[in-house]
Design an enzyme around this catalytic site. Structure first.
Site, PDB file in Angstrom:
ATOM      1  N   ASP A  92       0.836  -1.204   0.000  1.00 39.47           N
ATOM      2  CA  ASP A  92       0.000   0.000   0.000  1.00 39.47           C
ATOM      3  C   ASP A  92       0.872   1.257   0.000  1.00 39.47           C
ATOM      4  O   ASP A  92       0.607   2.215  -0.731  1.00 39.47           O
ATOM      5  CB  ASP A  92      -0.922  -0.040   1.235  1.00 39.47           C
ATOM      6  CG  ASP A  92      -1.711   1.245   1.394  1.00 39.47           C
ATOM      7  OD1 ASP A  92      -2.643   1.453   0.602  1.00 39.47           O
ATOM      8  OD2 ASP A  92      -1.384   2.047   2.300  1.00 39.47           O
ATOM      9  N   LYS A 141       1.392   4.219  -3.033  1.00 44.14           N
ATOM     10  CA  LYS A 141       1.296   5.664  -2.825  1.00 44.14           C
ATOM     11  C   LYS A 141       2.579   6.355  -3.285  1.00 44.14           C
ATOM     12  O   LYS A 141       2.548   7.436  -3.877  1.00 44.14           O
ATOM     13  CB  LYS A 141       1.011   5.959  -1.351  1.00 44.14           C
ATOM     14  CG  LYS A 141      -0.417   5.557  -0.981  1.00 44.14           C
ATOM     15  CD  LYS A 141      -0.660   5.502   0.511  1.00 44.14           C
ATOM     16  CE  LYS A 141      -2.118   5.147   0.799  1.00 44.14           C
ATOM     17  NZ  LYS A 141      -2.354   4.751   2.188  1.00 44.14           N
TER      18      LYS A 141
END
Ligand SMILES: NC(=O)c1ccc[n+]([C@@H]2O[C@H](COP(=O)([O-])OP(=O)(O)OC[C@H]3O[C@@H](n4cnc5c(N)ncnc54)[C@H](OP(=O)(O)O)[C@@H]3O)[C@@H](O)[C@H]2O)c1
Ligand SMILES: *[C@@H]1O[C@H](CO)[C@@H](O)[C@H](O)[C@H]1NC(C)=O
Ligand SMILES: *[C@@H]1O[C@H](CO)[C@@H](O)[C@H](O)[C@H]1NC(C)=O
Ligand SMILES: *[C@@H]1O[C@H](CO)[C@@H](O)[C@H](O)[C@H]1NC(C)=O
Length: 362
Positions: A218, A222
């Site tokens: 994750d 980003k």
């Protein structure tokens, strides 16, 4: 200037964020610049070119009473016929993400908190850029990083005004933030790593399978989105987030455990290793934080567990599942520009989506 036409909004994904977004959208005072023309879940879909005519209390039952089956290519054609339309993708689906070029090619804007498309391989990213350039349709991604926090827009503004970004460094995962804010503090002792993860899972702060947070993917996604928003790094990650140097905190021996509950049950076997890291940090007067770094000057993009002095903002100013992002630039030097606050939650994520929608009508 002639008034802008009403923007037709199609929302795919009506879970927490989607629902909150619908409330925020329907609550805007007249004249509302938006018209809700479509809702789609994984099972149902609704479309009406002149507006669905639903309200906050009726949309859910209207959607589940629909007899039409979701078909996004058909939705793209329907939206293409409207004067101005935007697709809001509030799913976490890769399949939906891969269709963005089809919408953009037809002049339909795309707004989303879904990281999948912008952090995937270069082909998909280039297809999005190309389609957007062809028609002028815009794609907006503010809520993909830090939910509603102004992270992507801040970076865009720094770049557009000619500042030189040297390094971006931050805690980008609400889950990792919560885990390490609890696990590693300035004080001696503290809970075992496995028990912090267990509590986080019980409170719903982790994915059902905590490995999906602990693997660092994750954060890597980003970072891919931020790196690609910096001109010199736009082509630096050919395989998207998998090109980011990522440290996984999933113990190798648990790599193939497919049940989240079993994973949590076996994690105590590895508490000694995490305890050792915590003590090492403490001996240096530091705490552990799982951070993302985009080092523009050295061309390094990495997600890793790092040590920060107990006086550092990453050690002193985070609570709960806060995100924090530091922009080190030529202008913001030696002290960085800092953005901090809740980095997850339906209300703030929907706010990030809403602020992108407003950019399309203001
Ligand atoms: N929660 C946060 O704080 C936060 C913060 C920042 C970004 N985000 C991002 O926001 C997005 C949503 O998050 P989430 O974790 O809540 O996602 P999620 O639970 O997986 O939500 C999935 C929703 O999308 C629908 N859906 C899934 N696949 C679909 C498909 N192929 N076609 C149509 N509808 C589909 C599902 O429909 P059904 O209802 O029919 O199952 C469901 O409502 C994600 O991209 C996430 O990364 C969330
Ligand atoms: C939308 O976003 C929220 C928050 O991320 C999520 O809980 C919800 O399931 C997402 N999907 C839909 C369909 O709204
Ligand atoms: C995010 O969106 C902005 C436009 O708001 C764009 O300039 C930037 O390149 C996008 N980044 C990615 C990775 O999609
Ligand atoms: C640690 O966990 C407790 C209990 O879940 C929570 O209330 C608290 O906010 C956490 N501490 C920090 C510093 O985040």
């Amino acid at each position: 200037m002639p008034p802008k036409p009403t923007l037709s909004v199609a929302i795919v994904g009506v879970g927490l964020v989607g629902s909150e977004l619908i409330s925020q959208l329907l609550a805007i005072q007249a004249p509302n610049p938006f018209r809700l023309v479509s809702l789609t879940s994984s099972r149902y879909t609704l479309f009406a070119a002149d507006g669905l005519g639903v309200n906050a209390g009726s949309w859910a039952s209207a959607l589940s009473a629909s007899s039409a089956t979701p078909n996004l290519p058909v939705l793209a054609e329907q939206l293409a016929k409207l004067e101005a339309a935007v697709l809001v993708d509030n799913t976490s689906s890769q399949d939906v993400a891969e269709l963005y070029p089809e919408f953009l090619k037809r002049g339909v804007h795309v707004v989303t908190p879904n990281k999948k498309a912008f952090s995937a391989n270069q082909q998909l990213y280039d297809a999005i850029l190309r389609a957007s350039r062809e028609t002028g349709a815009r794609w907006l991604n503010e809520s993909t990083v830090g939910a509603g926090l102004p992270v992507v827009q801040t970076l865009k503004d720094l770049v557009a005004t000619g500042d030189k970004v040297k390094k971006i460094e931050g805690v980008f995962s609400g889950t990792m933030s919560y885990i390490f804010n609890n696990f590693s503090t300035a004080n001696p002792g503290g809970p075992a790593f496995s028990s912090v993860v267990r509590v986080a899972r019980e409170k719903g702060y982790t994915e059902p399978h905590p490995a999906d947070d602990l693997n660092g993917a994750d954060v890597a996604r980003k970072l891919a989105i931020l790196a690609r928003s910096i001109p010199s790094l736009q082509n630096a990650l050919p395989e998207g987030y998998t090109s980011v140097q990522t440290r996984s905190l999933v113990p190798q021996a648990l790599g193939s455990v497919s049940s989240g509950a079993e994973f949590v049950d076996r994690l105590p076997e590895f508490d000694v290793e995490f305890e050792k890291l915590r003590e090492e940090a403490r001996a240096e007067g530091s705490v552990l934080r799982f951070v993302g770094v985009v080092d523009v000057e050295n061309g390094i993009v990495k997600a890793d567990l790092e040590k920060y002095p107990t006086t550092h903002p990453f050690a002193t100013s985070l609570g709960g599942s806060d995100n924090i992002v530091m922009f080190h630039t030529e202008r913001y030097s030696p002290r960085p520009l800092i953005v901090q606050g809740a980095g997850a939650g339906a209300a703030v994520t929907a706010m990030g989506v809403m602020s992108d929608l407003l950019k399309l009508v203001l």
